[in-house]
Design an enzyme around this catalytic site. Structure first.
Site, PDB file in Angstrom:
ATOM      1  N   HIS A  39      39.777  82.665  68.385  1.00 30.74           N
ATOM      2  CA  HIS A  39      40.651  82.738  70.328  1.00 30.74           C
ATOM      3  C   HIS A  39      40.007  83.466  70.769  1.00 30.74           C
ATOM      4  CE1 HIS A  39      44.479  82.071  68.138  1.00 30.74           C
ATOM      5  NE2 HIS A  39      44.288  80.828  67.650  1.00 30.74           N
TER       6      HIS A  39
ATOM      7  N   ARG B 163      45.815  68.722  63.213  1.00 26.03           N
ATOM      8  CA  ARG B 163      46.412  69.654  64.300  1.00 26.03           C
ATOM      9  C   ARG B 163      46.998  68.806  64.853  1.00 26.03           C
ATOM     10  NH1 ARG B 163      44.887  72.673  68.823  1.00 26.03           N
ATOM     11  NH2 ARG B 163      46.355  74.505  69.299  1.00 26.03           N
TER      12      ARG B 163
ATOM     13  N   CYS C  39      40.800  80.392  58.953  1.00 26.57           N
ATOM     14  CA  CYS C  39      39.885  81.725  59.885  1.00 26.57           C
ATOM     15  C   CYS C  39      39.435  81.337  61.104  1.00 26.57           C
ATOM     16  CB  CYS C  39      38.571  80.935  58.396  1.00 26.57           C
ATOM     17  SG  CYS C  39      37.834  79.352  59.114  1.00 26.57           S
TER      18      CYS C  39
ATOM     19  N   ALA D 113      38.488  78.732  62.144  1.00 29.06           N
ATOM     20  CA  ALA D 113      39.447  77.618  63.092  1.00 29.06           C
ATOM     21  C   ALA D 113      40.277  77.836  64.078  1.00 29.06           C
ATOM     22  CB  ALA D 113      40.918  77.687  61.943  1.00 29.06           C
TER      23      ALA D 113
HETATM   24  S1  CFN Z   1      46.526  79.431  66.149  1.00 32.07           S
HETATM   25 FE1  CFN Z   1      47.698  78.941  68.037  1.00 32.07          FE
HETATM   26  S2  CFN Z   1      47.386  78.190  69.614  1.00 32.07           S
HETATM   27  S3  CFN Z   1      49.383  80.786  68.068  1.00 32.07           S
HETATM   28 FE2  CFN Z   1      50.025  79.431  67.403  1.00 32.07          FE
HETATM   29  S4  CFN Z   1      51.136  78.090  69.911  1.00 32.07           S
HETATM   30 FE3  CFN Z   1      50.406  77.409  65.187  1.00 32.07          FE
HETATM   31  S5  CFN Z   1      49.085  78.543  63.911  1.00 32.07           S
HETATM   32 MO1  CFN Z   1      49.139  76.058  63.736  1.00 32.07          MO
HETATM   33  S6  CFN Z   1      47.343  75.380  65.153  1.00 32.07           S
HETATM   34 FE4  CFN Z   1      48.923  76.230  66.801  1.00 32.07          FE
HETATM   35 FE5  CFN Z   1      49.138  76.598  69.005  1.00 32.07          FE
HETATM   36 FE6  CFN Z   1      49.558  79.463  69.936  1.00 32.07          FE
HETATM   37 FE7  CFN Z   1      47.460  77.930  65.086  1.00 32.07          FE
HETATM   38  S7  CFN Z   1      49.395  75.374  68.376  1.00 32.07           S
HETATM   39  S8  CFN Z   1      50.593  75.352  65.226  1.00 32.07           S
HETATM   40  S9  CFN Z   1      52.309  79.304  66.309  1.00 32.07           S
HETATM   41  N1  CFN Z   1      49.043  78.379  66.878  1.00 32.07           N
HETATM   42  C1  HCA Z   2      44.946  76.124  61.982  1.00 31.45           C
HETATM   43  C2  HCA Z   2      45.234  75.203  61.656  1.00 31.45           C
HETATM   44  C3  HCA Z   2      47.216  74.526  61.478  1.00 31.45           C
HETATM   45  C4  HCA Z   2      47.184  74.469  60.516  1.00 31.45           C
HETATM   46  C5  HCA Z   2      48.605  74.313  60.113  1.00 31.45           C
HETATM   47  C6  HCA Z   2      49.145  74.538  58.626  1.00 31.45           C
HETATM   48  C7  HCA Z   2      47.663  73.890  62.364  1.00 31.45           C
HETATM   49  O1  HCA Z   2      45.188  77.431  61.476  1.00 31.45           O
HETATM   50  O2  HCA Z   2      43.227  75.798  61.584  1.00 31.45           O
HETATM   51  O3  HCA Z   2      48.863  74.982  58.071  1.00 31.45           O
HETATM   52  O4  HCA Z   2      49.823  73.473  58.820  1.00 31.45           O
HETATM   53  O5  HCA Z   2      48.605  74.227  63.997  1.00 31.45           O
HETATM   54  O6  HCA Z   2      47.190  73.227  62.441  1.00 31.45           O
HETATM   55  O7  HCA Z   2      47.829  76.134  62.305  1.00 31.45           O
END
Ligand code: CFN
Ligand code: HCA
Length: 539
Positions: A191, A92, A58, A61
């Site tokens: 974001h 995370r 969401c 998050a």
């Molecule tokens: S929201 Fe982003 S900030 S888009 Fe990427 S590299 Fe994932 S989903 Mo999990 S939380 Fe994580 Fe980053 Fe950018 Fe999210 S560190 S792994 S692919 N990510």
């Molecule tokens: C998020 C965080 C997440 C969840 C990872 C997962 C992360 O989207 O709220 O589903 O295993 O990287 O911690 O993307």
């Protein structure tokens, strides 16, 4: 697939044949048989269809967990029921390293107003004020961020007004985020809200004088599994001053003077492009894309940074580091590649890693047969700015927009950088060029946005991949079908995977996961036993 991948159109048709016609029509637009030579539109950043099991998270998050979560010297106070705060409590794996043992670090705490039914009925602003006072009294922080969860928006608590009042009362920096979970279609809206909030309330608050010859920020790096430590090591050795990272191993203190750099290097474009653009508009700081996932990507990005500064000594130092580190990477790769070459991978992750990690698989000779993001926008797929980021309705509705004006402080507007950018652009140097996932993927690989649970099962049946990459919600379902799953969010218990050391760690992990017979021994009950069908007799 040595002769090329098969046309995935039949599998697309089979997948959507199970959906009601309206749903099928919508989902079909999110699936593309890739052709790297031609531009094809893929549906992205639209609302998930209710009833479909999505991987997405969401808006809260994306704002609290992703962008602000890794910053250690700010108290991140969640205004909402305790579950929302608990969900984002260190899950995370974003690591941090305070400069000294006594330096501010609040990341191990979970701060929440713990809203109850009566706060929903009578309002929660008084409770929020009390919580801010309590946090201030206990920890004496320099900053507090307040994050709204779904019920806050529904009952109309004004976190911004409360934050303003408390800022005045306590004399520290306090600001709120309207990042209610439902506000956008995914994490992506969060974001954007976080970027705007940090830019408005923190960036530019401290005009610290320069401390190095080559000053950069690293944007969109979150120190998952210690990734940032590996990159800090490389920059330090090269003599490049890393002023601030958004937001792995970071402090709000450093965000306040992060506008004093010469260059922003953007790693995860999806989550942080807004700050890069705003810094360019207000202070004249150029930005470039950089990827540190994979040995050759790391070398390429370091060279790009050195080339920007155009300094002979820096270029020489960077080449020396690359030569030394690549020799180590190559040695491990040579030992592992023959064992995993030709294996098939699939990845459905977030908004940038489903692309970046393909470099690591390519280095090992593995083939990505299908991939997709959870919440990326079309430019992340197609590699062009196809939709103006700021104006997507569902994503930005009610998002407080910032009007950015060029700074009126002549010392802070970097004419030299603006001129340098223009000069390099003339040489064909592309600053905001953003290469998307699809131009890099093979012909007939299958690209799917916001993949659903049903689609995941069908894809596994069809491709029988050797490895599936996703997150914790997918992990055990996939593994029960006999396919190993590597978490590309938390890295399971591993990492770092960024930089040269990271590439070595990842190669070894691939060997560990793929050179084993254990998955052939998985005998899922539904393979041998008939489906259990429920029945009911009504008299
Ligand atoms: S929201 Fe982003 S900030 S888009 Fe990427 S590299 Fe994932 S989903 Mo999990 S939380 Fe994580 Fe980053 Fe950018 Fe999210 S560190 S792994 S692919 N990510
Ligand atoms: C998020 C965080 C997440 C969840 C990872 C997962 C992360 O989207 O709220 O589903 O295993 O990287 O911690 O993307």
């Amino acid at each position: 697939y040595s002769a090329g991948l098969p046309d995935p159109t039949p599998i697309i048709d089979e997948i959507i044949s199970k959906y009601p016609s309206k749903v099928a029509k919508k989902r079909k637009k999110a699936m593309v048989a890739n052709d790297p030579e031609i531009d094809q539109p893929v549906q992205a950043n639209v609302r998930t269809i209710p009833g479909i099991i999505t991987q997405r998270g969401c808006t809260y998050a994306g704002c609290k967990g992703v962008v602000l979560g890794p910053t250690r010297d700010i108290i991140n106070l969640v205004h909402g029921p305790i579950g929302c705060s608990f969900y984002a409590w260190l899950t995370r794996r974003n690591q941090t390293k305070p400069e000294t043992e006594t330096a501010e670090n609040y990341m191990m705490y979970s701060f929440s107003t713990d809203m109850q039914d009566e706060n929903i009925v009578f309002g929660g602003e008084v409770k929020l004020k009390e919580a801010i006072r309590e946090a201030y009294k206990l920890f004496n922080p320099k900053a507090i961020g307040v994050f709204s969860t779904c019920p806050v928006g529904l009952i109309g608590d004004d976190v911004h007004a409360v934050s303003r009042d408390m800022k005045e009362e306590l004399g520290i920096n306090i600001f709120g985020f309207s990042c209610e979970g439902y506000r956008g279609v995914s994490q992506s809206a969060g974001h954007h809200i976080a970027n705007n909030g940090i830019f408005k309330h923190v960036v530019g608050n401290n005009d610290r004088p320069r401390e190095g010859k080559f000053q950069i920020n690293l944007l969109g790096e979150y120190n998952i599994g210690g990734d940032a430590f590996e990159l800090e090591r490389l920059f330090e050795e090269a003599g490049i001053t890393l002023v601030s990272t958004y937001s792995g191993n970071s402090t709000v203190e450093s965000f306040a003077y992060s506008h004093t750099v010469d260059l922003n290097v953007v790693m995860c474009h999806r989550s942080i492009n807004y700050i890069a653009e705003m810094m360019e508009e207000k202070y004249g700081i150029p930005w470039i894309k950089g990827n540190f996932i994979g040995g050759s990507s790391t070398a390429k990005t370091l060279r790009k940074v050195a080339e920007f500064f155009d300094d002979a000594e820096l270029i020489e130092k960077v080449e020396e580091i690359i030569a030394r580190e690549e020799a180590k990477v190559e040695a491990v790769k040579a030992a592992i590649k023959p064992k995993v070459e030709g294996k098939l991978a699939m990845m459905f992750v977030g908004g940038s890693r489903a692309h970046h990690y393909q470099d690591l698989f390519e280095e090992l000779g593995m083939l990505t047969v299908s991939a997709g993001y959870e919440f990326a926008h079309r430019d992340d797929y197609e590699g062009r700015h196809v939709i103006p980021d700021i104006k997507i309705d569902a994503d930005t509705r009610n998002i407080e927009e910032l009007t950015i004006t060029k700074t009126d402080n002549p010392e802070l507007w970097r004419d030299d950088l603006v001129a340098k950018k223009a000069e390099l652009e003339k040489k064909g140097y592309e600053f905001s060029h953003y290469a998307g996932m699809m131009p890099q993927m093979k012909k007939n690989s299958l690209v799917i946005d916001d993949v659903s649970h049903h689609e995941t099962e069908k894809l596994i049946e069809f491709y029988k991949p050797d490895l599936f990459c996703a997150g914790i919600k997918e992990k055990y379902v996939v593994q029960k079908s006999g396919v190993p799953l590597k978490q590309l969010h938390s890295y399971d218990y591993g990492g770092p995977y960024a930089g040269f050391e990271g590439a070595i760690n990842f190669y070894k992990e691939m060997e560990r996961m793929l050179v084993t017979n254990v998955w052939n021994l998985v005998d899922t009950p539904w393979k041998s036993e008939p489906e259990i069908v429920g029945s009911m007799t009504i008299n």
